[in-house]
Design a protein around this motif. Sequence first.
Motif, PDB file in Angstrom:
ATOM      1  N   LEU A  77      -0.322  -5.962   5.741  1.00 33.37           N
ATOM      2  CA  LEU A  77       0.550  -5.076   6.508  1.00 33.37           C
ATOM      3  C   LEU A  77       1.242  -5.904   7.577  1.00 33.37           C
ATOM      4  CD1 LEU A  77       1.619  -2.309   7.545  1.00 33.37           C
ATOM      5  CD2 LEU A  77      -0.523  -2.094   8.845  1.00 33.37           C
ATOM      6  N   VAL A  78       2.563  -5.845   7.600  1.00 31.07           N
ATOM      7  CA  VAL A  78       3.364  -6.576   8.587  1.00 31.07           C
ATOM      8  C   VAL A  78       4.115  -5.564   9.442  1.00 31.07           C
ATOM      9  CG1 VAL A  78       5.235  -8.221   8.955  1.00 31.07           C
ATOM     10  CG2 VAL A  78       3.628  -8.558   7.050  1.00 31.07           C
ATOM     11  N   HIS A  79       3.795  -5.523  10.726  1.00 30.39           N
ATOM     12  CA  HIS A  79       4.551  -4.673  11.646  1.00 30.39           C
ATOM     13  C   HIS A  79       5.859  -5.374  12.014  1.00 30.39           C
ATOM     14  CE1 HIS A  79       1.615  -1.511  12.256  1.00 30.39           C
ATOM     15  NE2 HIS A  79       0.666  -2.420  12.390  1.00 30.39           N
ATOM     16  N   GLY A  80       6.921  -4.597  12.180  1.00 31.93           N
ATOM     17  CA  GLY A  80       8.215  -5.189  12.504  1.00 31.93           C
ATOM     18  C   GLY A  80       8.715  -6.099  11.399  1.00 31.93           C
ATOM     19  N   ALA A  81       8.662  -5.593  10.161  1.00 30.74           N
ATOM     20  CA  ALA A  81       8.957  -6.431   8.994  1.00 30.74           C
ATOM     21  C   ALA A  81      10.407  -6.868   8.918  1.00 30.74           C
ATOM     22  CB  ALA A  81       8.571  -5.679   7.715  1.00 30.74           C
ATOM     23  N   ASN A  82      11.277  -6.283   9.723  1.00 33.66           N
ATOM     24  CA  ASN A  82      12.689  -6.668   9.737  1.00 33.66           C
ATOM     25  C   ASN A  82      13.019  -7.636  10.854  1.00 33.66           C
ATOM     26  OD1 ASN A  82      12.241  -4.218  11.471  1.00 33.66           O
ATOM     27  ND2 ASN A  82      14.269  -4.809  12.184  1.00 33.66           N
ATOM     28  N   GLY A  83      12.063  -7.932  11.712  1.00 31.33           N
ATOM     29  CA  GLY A  83      12.323  -8.755  12.885  1.00 31.33           C
ATOM     30  C   GLY A  83      12.377 -10.237  12.579  1.00 31.33           C
ATOM     31  N   GLY A  84      12.496 -11.040  13.631  1.00 31.56           N
ATOM     32  CA  GLY A  84      12.611 -12.477  13.451  1.00 31.56           C
ATOM     33  C   GLY A  84      11.415 -13.076  12.765  1.00 31.56           C
ATOM     34  N   THR A 118       6.341  -2.251   8.265  1.00 35.12           N
ATOM     35  CA  THR A 118       6.874  -1.184   9.102  1.00 35.12           C
ATOM     36  C   THR A 118       8.243  -1.587   9.640  1.00 35.12           C
ATOM     37  OG1 THR A 118       5.932  -1.932  11.219  1.00 35.12           O
ATOM     38  CG2 THR A 118       4.530  -0.566   9.800  1.00 35.12           C
ATOM     39  N   ALA A 119       9.160  -0.637   9.660  1.00 34.72           N
ATOM     40  CA  ALA A 119      10.517  -0.845  10.173  1.00 34.72           C
ATOM     41  C   ALA A 119      11.193   0.506  10.241  1.00 34.72           C
ATOM     42  CB  ALA A 119      11.308  -1.790   9.261  1.00 34.72           C
ATOM     43  N   ASP A 147       8.229   3.893   7.753  1.00 35.21           N
ATOM     44  CA  ASP A 147       9.061   4.168   8.923  1.00 35.21           C
ATOM     45  C   ASP A 147       8.160   4.422  10.129  1.00 35.21           C
ATOM     46  OD1 ASP A 147      10.828   5.103  10.864  1.00 35.21           O
ATOM     47  OD2 ASP A 147      12.040   6.240   9.442  1.00 35.21           O
ATOM     48  N   TYR A 148       8.159   3.477  11.063  1.00 36.86           N
ATOM     49  CA  TYR A 148       7.266   3.610  12.219  1.00 36.86           C
ATOM     50  C   TYR A 148       7.714   4.710  13.176  1.00 36.86           C
ATOM     51  CZ  TYR A 148      10.692   1.101  15.105  1.00 36.86           C
ATOM     52  OH  TYR A 148      11.825   0.729  15.778  1.00 36.86           O
ATOM     53  N   ARG A 149       8.967   5.157  13.032  1.00 35.35           N
ATOM     54  CA  ARG A 149       9.469   6.189  13.939  1.00 35.35           C
ATOM     55  C   ARG A 149       9.123   7.600  13.483  1.00 35.35           C
ATOM     56  NH1 ARG A 149      15.577   3.905  15.390  1.00 35.35           N
ATOM     57  NH2 ARG A 149      14.883   2.173  16.711  1.00 35.35           N
ATOM     58  N   THR A 150       9.032   7.802  12.182  1.00 30.07           N
ATOM     59  CA  THR A 150       8.847   9.173  11.677  1.00 30.07           C
ATOM     60  C   THR A 150       7.543   9.379  10.923  1.00 30.07           C
ATOM     61  OG1 THR A 150      10.000   8.660   9.601  1.00 30.07           O
ATOM     62  CG2 THR A 150      11.349   9.438  11.446  1.00 30.07           C
ATOM     63  N   ILE A 187       1.695   5.988  10.642  1.00 32.39           N
ATOM     64  CA  ILE A 187       1.468   4.700   9.982  1.00 32.39           C
ATOM     65  C   ILE A 187       0.072   4.572   9.397  1.00 32.39           C
ATOM     66  CG2 ILE A 187       1.363   2.193  10.336  1.00 32.39           C
ATOM     67  CD1 ILE A 187       3.652   2.489  12.336  1.00 32.39           C
ATOM     68  N   PRO A 188      -1.005   4.843  10.166  1.00 34.34           N
ATOM     69  CA  PRO A 188      -2.338   4.695   9.577  1.00 34.34           C
ATOM     70  C   PRO A 188      -2.539   5.562   8.334  1.00 34.34           C
ATOM     71  CG  PRO A 188      -2.497   4.850  11.962  1.00 34.34           C
ATOM     72  CD  PRO A 188      -1.083   5.174  11.602  1.00 34.34           C
ATOM     73  N   ALA A 189      -2.080   6.813   8.389  1.00 34.89           N
ATOM     74  CA  ALA A 189      -2.256   7.710   7.242  1.00 34.89           C
ATOM     75  C   ALA A 189      -1.488   7.202   6.024  1.00 34.89           C
ATOM     76  CB  ALA A 189      -1.807   9.120   7.605  1.00 34.89           C
ATOM     77  N   ARG A 190      -0.258   6.758   6.261  1.00 32.66           N
ATOM     78  CA  ARG A 190       0.571   6.255   5.156  1.00 32.66           C
ATOM     79  C   ARG A 190      -0.022   4.988   4.543  1.00 32.66           C
ATOM     80  NH1 ARG A 190       3.776   6.042   0.982  1.00 32.66           N
ATOM     81  NH2 ARG A 190       5.780   4.987   1.162  1.00 32.66           N
ATOM     82  N   VAL A 191      -0.493   4.084   5.377  1.00 29.28           N
ATOM     83  CA  VAL A 191      -1.074   2.835   4.861  1.00 29.28           C
ATOM     84  C   VAL A 191      -2.366   3.111   4.105  1.00 29.28           C
ATOM     85  CG1 VAL A 191      -2.065   0.591   5.507  1.00 29.28           C
ATOM     86  CG2 VAL A 191       0.028   1.402   6.624  1.00 29.28           C
TER      87      VAL A 191
END
Length: 343
Positions: free
Chosen positions: A149-156, A175-176, A193-196, A199-203
Amino acid sequence: MSAGEMIEVVLPGKVEPEGLQVRQGAVPAPGPGQVVVRMEATGVSFAEQQMRRGRYYDQPPFPFVPGYDLVGTVLTAGDGVAPSLVGTRVAALLKVGGWASHVVVDAADVVPVPDGIGAAQAETLVINGITAWQMLHRQARVRAGQTVLVHGANGGVGSVLVQLARAAGADVIGTASARHHDALRERGVTPVDYRTEDIPARVRRLAPGGVDAVFDHVGGRSIVDSWGLLAPGGTLVSYGTASTRDDEGSKQWPVLKLLGRVWLWNALPNRRHAYFYNVWAGRALSKDRFRARLRADLTEVFEALRRGDITAQIAAELPLTQAAEALRLAESGTVAGKVVLHA
């Protein structure tokens, strides 16, 4: 700017991006064992976003020149440095000082950039690539067939991390925000989608037995959730406290609290592991060992780029004199990859 002049961007204090100051001066001369690098590309990292708020845990006193890393060509070399290094394109990890047209660097700290890789491409992979490579391969030791699991998968860092993980044969959940999901799917990543979404339930639905590794730059509540999502034998790598970027109070406290959690979790009688990643770890104990590992790992990252395992994700390129606009853009949360500055 004439051949004997340099420009640099100064962070004078806790200011909005528009408060950055552009300053001119003479091109510095290298001391013994040093080189002067003519900057071709430097970047806007999360560190600079924290620094302008006075929130980076070991930043120098104001005023100073930000710039965590750079890529450029060696212009001059001091005593004790091989003359053949002059004219070579190199990368360097600095922490501060990169937002300048000319930068003095210890020759032992520069890493050659292979032919065929552009300056802006290479710049996206210095701090971001080193961080992603070392977390994935030196700390989590991710293997083919595992799920991460990678948080901020769209970031640098996240955008490099997901590609390296896929190249290693891992299944990746990232997450993104929704605007980045199509791009993640194209890379073989399952987006959340970390905004909507919860996350724990989805993962847990995606990986009922837990994930083998979590890479968390968020801190705060997220780090507790991340620990709870690990499978037996899994590894949590924390590498930031993005959730506290706009907080007031001590800049050290969020990091100390994270370190305390990591220590406590590792002391528990379980098979899971937790790390707090710091790219500078070990430098004070053995500068030579640190440099050798940095050179080896960054070379691996550049080779991964040449193989096509990863791509250089450039969000935008702006001139150094527009550092304020670049910083504002990087902080907007609307871009994927890294915002690059050029001389």
